[in-house]
Design a protein around this motif. Structure first.
Motif, PDB file in Angstrom:
ATOM      1  N   VAL A  58       0.858  -1.186   0.000  1.00 12.84           N
ATOM      2  CA  VAL A  58       0.000   0.000   0.000  1.00 12.84           C
ATOM      3  C   VAL A  58       0.894   1.237   0.000  1.00 12.84           C
ATOM      4  N   TYR A  59       0.544   2.213  -0.819  1.00 12.47           N
ATOM      5  CA  TYR A  59       1.288   3.464  -0.926  1.00 12.47           C
ATOM      6  C   TYR A  59       0.344   4.630  -0.675  1.00 12.47           C
ATOM      7  N   LEU A  60       0.888   5.759  -0.281  1.00  9.42           N
ATOM      8  CA  LEU A  60       0.134   7.001  -0.360  1.00  9.42           C
ATOM      9  C   LEU A  60      -0.082   7.318  -1.829  1.00  9.42           C
ATOM     10  N   ARG A  61      -1.276   7.704  -2.162  1.00  8.13           N
ATOM     11  CA  ARG A  61      -1.560   8.072  -3.543  1.00  8.13           C
ATOM     12  C   ARG A  61      -0.695   9.258  -3.949  1.00  8.13           C
ATOM     13  N   ASP A  62      -0.232   9.292  -5.197  1.00  8.37           N
ATOM     14  CA  ASP A  62       0.629  10.384  -5.663  1.00  8.37           C
ATOM     15  C   ASP A  62      -0.018  11.744  -5.419  1.00  8.37           C
ATOM     16  N   ALA A  63      -1.330  11.822  -5.659  1.00 10.18           N
ATOM     17  CA  ALA A  63      -2.027  13.102  -5.462  1.00 10.18           C
ATOM     18  C   ALA A  63      -2.040  13.499  -3.998  1.00 10.18           C
ATOM     19  N   THR A  64      -2.056  12.518  -3.086  1.00  9.51           N
ATOM     20  CA  THR A  64      -2.024  12.810  -1.657  1.00  9.51           C
ATOM     21  C   THR A  64      -0.702  13.459  -1.285  1.00  9.51           C
ATOM     22  N   VAL A  65       0.390  12.882  -1.788  1.00 14.35           N
ATOM     23  CA  VAL A  65       1.706  13.460  -1.532  1.00 14.35           C
ATOM     24  C   VAL A  65       1.811  14.834  -2.188  1.00 14.35           C
ATOM     25  N   SER A  66       1.229  14.964  -3.387  1.00 13.05           N
ATOM     26  CA  SER A  66       1.267  16.253  -4.079  1.00 13.05           C
ATOM     27  C   SER A  66       0.540  17.332  -3.298  1.00 13.05           C
ATOM     28  N   ASN A  67      -0.568  16.963  -2.643  1.00 13.52           N
ATOM     29  CA  ASN A  67      -1.293  17.927  -1.817  1.00 13.52           C
ATOM     30  C   ASN A  67      -0.418  18.434  -0.678  1.00 13.52           C
ATOM     31  N   LEU A  68       0.361  17.529  -0.095  1.00 16.87           N
ATOM     32  CA  LEU A  68       1.288  17.947   0.948  1.00 16.87           C
ATOM     33  C   LEU A  68       2.279  18.957   0.395  1.00 16.87           C
ATOM     34  N   TYR A  69       2.897  18.639  -0.735  1.00 18.94           N
ATOM     35  CA  TYR A  69       3.917  19.516  -1.294  1.00 18.94           C
ATOM     36  C   TYR A  69       3.324  20.845  -1.750  1.00 18.94           C
ATOM     37  N   ARG A  70       2.042  20.832  -2.116  1.00 12.76           N
ATOM     38  CA  ARG A  70       1.366  22.087  -2.471  1.00 12.76           C
ATOM     39  C   ARG A  70       1.263  22.979  -1.235  1.00 12.76           C
ATOM     40  N   LYS A  71       0.883  22.366  -0.097  1.00  7.12           N
ATOM     41  CA  LYS A  71       0.791  23.131   1.154  1.00  7.12           C
ATOM     42  C   LYS A  71       2.166  23.652   1.578  1.00  7.12           C
ATOM     43  N   VAL A  72       3.188  22.826   1.397  1.00  2.00           N
ATOM     44  CA  VAL A  72       4.552  23.262   1.700  1.00  2.00           C
ATOM     45  C   VAL A  72       4.911  24.468   0.840  1.00  2.00           C
ATOM     46  N   ALA A  73       4.559  24.396  -0.444  1.00  2.00           N
ATOM     47  CA  ALA A  73       4.890  25.482  -1.365  1.00  2.00           C
ATOM     48  C   ALA A  73       4.188  26.783  -0.969  1.00  2.00           C
ATOM     49  N   TYR A  74       2.898  26.694  -0.593  1.00  2.00           N
ATOM     50  CA  TYR A  74       2.159  27.887  -0.187  1.00  2.00           C
ATOM     51  C   TYR A  74       2.774  28.506   1.069  1.00  2.00           C
ATOM     52  N   ALA A  75       3.087  27.660   2.061  1.00  2.00           N
ATOM     53  CA  ALA A  75       3.674  28.159   3.302  1.00  2.00           C
ATOM     54  C   ALA A  75       5.053  28.767   3.037  1.00  2.00           C
ATOM     55  N   ALA A  76       5.820  28.111   2.166  1.00  2.00           N
ATOM     56  CA  ALA A  76       7.156  28.614   1.835  1.00  2.00           C
ATOM     57  C   ALA A  76       7.065  29.974   1.151  1.00  2.00           C
ATOM     58  N   ARG A  77       6.108  30.131   0.250  1.00  2.00           N
ATOM     59  CA  ARG A  77       5.942  31.411  -0.450  1.00  2.00           C
ATOM     60  C   ARG A  77       5.596  32.528   0.525  1.00  2.00           C
ATOM     61  N   SER A  78       4.654  32.241   1.434  1.00  2.00           N
ATOM     62  CA  SER A  78       4.235  33.258   2.397  1.00  2.00           C
ATOM     63  C   SER A  78       5.388  33.676   3.314  1.00  2.00           C
ATOM     64  N   GLN A  79       6.103  32.698   3.848  1.00  2.00           N
ATOM     65  CA  GLN A  79       7.170  33.017   4.790  1.00  2.00           C
ATOM     66  C   GLN A  79       8.393  33.608   4.093  1.00  2.00           C
ATOM     67  N   ALA A  80       8.618  33.213   2.837  1.00  2.00           N
ATOM     68  CA  ALA A  80       9.732  33.797   2.092  1.00  2.00           C
ATOM     69  C   ALA A  80       9.490  35.282   1.843  1.00  2.00           C
ATOM     70  N   ARG A  81       8.258  35.628   1.483  1.00  2.00           N
ATOM     71  CA  ARG A  81       7.932  37.038   1.253  1.00  2.00           C
ATOM     72  C   ARG A  81       8.078  37.837   2.544  1.00  2.00           C
ATOM     73  N   THR A  82       7.706  37.213   3.662  1.00  2.00           N
ATOM     74  CA  THR A  82       7.812  37.893   4.954  1.00  2.00           C
ATOM     75  C   THR A  82       9.260  38.175   5.315  1.00  2.00           C
ATOM     76  N   ILE A  83      10.132  37.184   5.141  1.00  2.00           N
ATOM     77  CA  ILE A  83      11.534  37.381   5.547  1.00  2.00           C
ATOM     78  C   ILE A  83      12.241  38.373   4.634  1.00  2.00           C
ATOM     79  N   VAL A  84      11.850  38.395   3.350  1.00  2.00           N
ATOM     80  CA  VAL A  84      12.425  39.391   2.436  1.00  2.00           C
ATOM     81  C   VAL A  84      11.988  40.797   2.838  1.00  2.00           C
ATOM     82  N   LYS A  85      10.722  40.908   3.259  1.00  2.00           N
ATOM     83  CA  LYS A  85      10.200  42.210   3.669  1.00  2.00           C
ATOM     84  C   LYS A  85      10.844  42.681   4.974  1.00  2.00           C
TER      85      LYS A  85
END
Length: 497
Positions: free
Chosen positions: A380-407
């Motif tokens: 049994v594996y995690l579905r690829d889309a399930t893992v992709s959802n995680l990485y999407r959330k990581v990307a959103y959080a990374a974008r928000s915090q990256a903009r904050t630290i640059v500011k």
């Protein structure tokens, strides 16, 4: 009938058109049929949730240029979210409670309590206790496949299910639950406002009320809209009743209110919608369960996801799969099976192991995908889309915090910003939890804890899940560093004042 109690901690505190109610006042409202029948329901507030499907970063260690990465992004996906005013939500929740007990009794009478599994509290143990979640449901489906040995799994999806629910048919089923020929005034008021519902666009409302509008101007003269006050400072009652009538309702030329004038469709997300979606296909569930039982297999429906596990030949399975679109239309002319999400997997027993064969060239990964997991006959594996959802959330959080630290650190370069970024704190939101065994509450879960619990539930079948989540930290770092580069480039390019 069990009692329905609204606690102070259950009160909804999001911005809407009505005032905050005390729990006792809300209970007094929802339990008074005459008041419910006369309740002036507010329009739902609607917004569009958009997300970018995640593309895995390259395996090379060299950093990829932001502009090069942007060109490869897949098309965004969207979903309309609608939420009710607080007092209306309490009414919907209470009438869901009333109908739910009747619905559960009807499932028992029809012998199909095991078929519809979404939006219900199904105990993991006969004596009660915690309810099952998608992990247990997927595990039981895969165990059924292993039990049958040689079998076919048919997985299909109903297209835009909530939007295609026929109002008249729904009302008939509602009356059937109540054992009445017509709905009482209070039930009819709830029915009317969940079918012929009204809604307003969230940004349109906030703009009209002065909470959203032109906020920044780039050096090139481009105007960037945004919240004119911090979002957390938006009042919980968006406006007075007089302003609601004047600025939101308005006249036919200025009104922001839209209405569902179709004879079908209910808003996904309302507290009662999930129960109604289950109820709507109750007769279909009976028919499909009878078919599966007759063939020695099983039938499950998780909202709009339908699964058959049947010990039949591929030819028989294809015949059933091809008949499903016609069968389901007998329960609503708008109901359609989504061809792009209909799959047939053949499992063959070879000695002490199973071999899965996808009978559809569209599916690149092998095996049945169900409720976020995939079973290939061995693991049994995690579905690829399930893992992709995680990485999407990581990307959103990374974008928000990256903009904050640059500011926060103007004048700092890329390398220095990367050193200043508290990556370990960032990683805690998604990665390994050191005191995992004490994190019993789901609110404390990260994706890592979810995957770990899934791996434990599946036992020997779930050993591959641990390997799938081993790259979380590496992927998170890649996203953080990429988004810092994006934020620096954006600041330099736009020169926002």
């Amino acid at each position: 009938m069990t009692t329905w109690k609204l606690r102070e901690c259950d009160l909804k505190r999001y911005p809407h058109f009505d005032q905050i109610l005390k729990a006792a006042d809300a209970e007094a409202l929802v339990k008074n049929p005459e008041r419910v029948a006369k309740n002036p329901f507010f329009p739902f507030v609607q917004y569009v949730k958009a997300w970018q499907p995640f593309r895995h970063p390259p395996k090379e260690t060299k950093k990829e240029r932001p502009e090069k990465e942007a060109k490869k992004r897949p098309e965004k996906k969207t979903r309309k979210i609608r939420y009710a005013a607080r007092r209306d939500a309490y009414i919907f929740a209470y009438y869901r409670h009333l109908l739910s007990e009747l619905y559960e009794a009807e499932l028992v009478r029809l012998g199909i309590s095991h078929c519809p599994i979404a939006y219900r509290r199904i105990s993991r143990h006969k004596e009660g206790g915690s309810g099952k979640c998608n992990i247990q449901f997927a595990h039981e489906a895969f165990l059924k496949i292993r039990e049958l040995g040689n079998c076919c799994a048919i997985a299909v999806d109903i297209s835009k299910y909530f939007e295609t629910i026929d109002h008249e048919r729904l009302k008939t089923l509602w009356c059937r639950l109540l054992c009445m020929d017509k709905l009482p005034p209070d039930h009819f008021a709830v029915f009317k406002n969940i079918t012929k519902y009204r809604y307003v666009d969230k940004i349109g409302v906030y703009r009209r009320l002065g909470y959203f509008g032109p906020k920044k101007t780039t050096k090139s003269g481009k105007i960037i809209d945004g919240y004119l006050i911090p979002y957390n400072d938006v009042p919980l009652q968006l406006c007075s009743l007089s302003d609601f009538r004047k600025k939101i309702v308005g006249d036919k030329n200025s009104t922001l209110i839209e209405k569902n004038d179709e004879k079908y469709g209910i808003p996904q997300g309302a507290p009662i919608s999930d129960l109604l979606a289950n109820l709507y296909l109750i007769d279909f569930d009976v028919e499909m369960n009878n078919l599966a039982t007759k063939l020695g297999g099983s039938y499950l429906r998780y909202s709009d996801d339908i699964l058959f596990v049947l010990p039949v030949s591929v030819e028989q399975a294809k015949e059933i799969m091809d008949s499903l679109p016609e069968w389901i239309k007998q329960h609503g002319e708008k109901l359609e099976i989504k061809p792009s999400k209909s799959f047939l997997v053949r499992y063959t027993q070879q000695g002490d192991r199973q071999v899965a064969a996808n009978l559809d060239s569209r599916r690149k990964t092998n095996g049945l995908e169900y409720l976020g997991f995939r079973y290939d006959g061995k693991d049994v594996y995690l579905r690829d889309a399930t893992v992709s959802n995680l990485y999407r959330k990581v990307a959103y959080a990374a974008r928000s915090q990256a903009r904050t630290i640059v500011k926060l650190h103007p004048g700092k370069g890329y390398n220095e910003l990367c050193r200043l970024f508290n990556f370990e704190e960032f990683h805690k939101k998604f990665g390994r939890v050191e005191d995992f065994e004490t994190k019993s509450s789901k609110k404390d879960w990260t994706f890592w804890t979810y995957a770990r619990r899934a791996s434990e539930e599946f036992g020997p079948l779930g050993l591959r899940i641990a390997k799938q989540i081993s790259r979380i930290k590496k992927v998170s770092k890649h996203r953080v560093y990429t988004q810092i580069a994006f934020a620096l480039e954006r600041k330099e390019k736009e020169g926002i004042d």
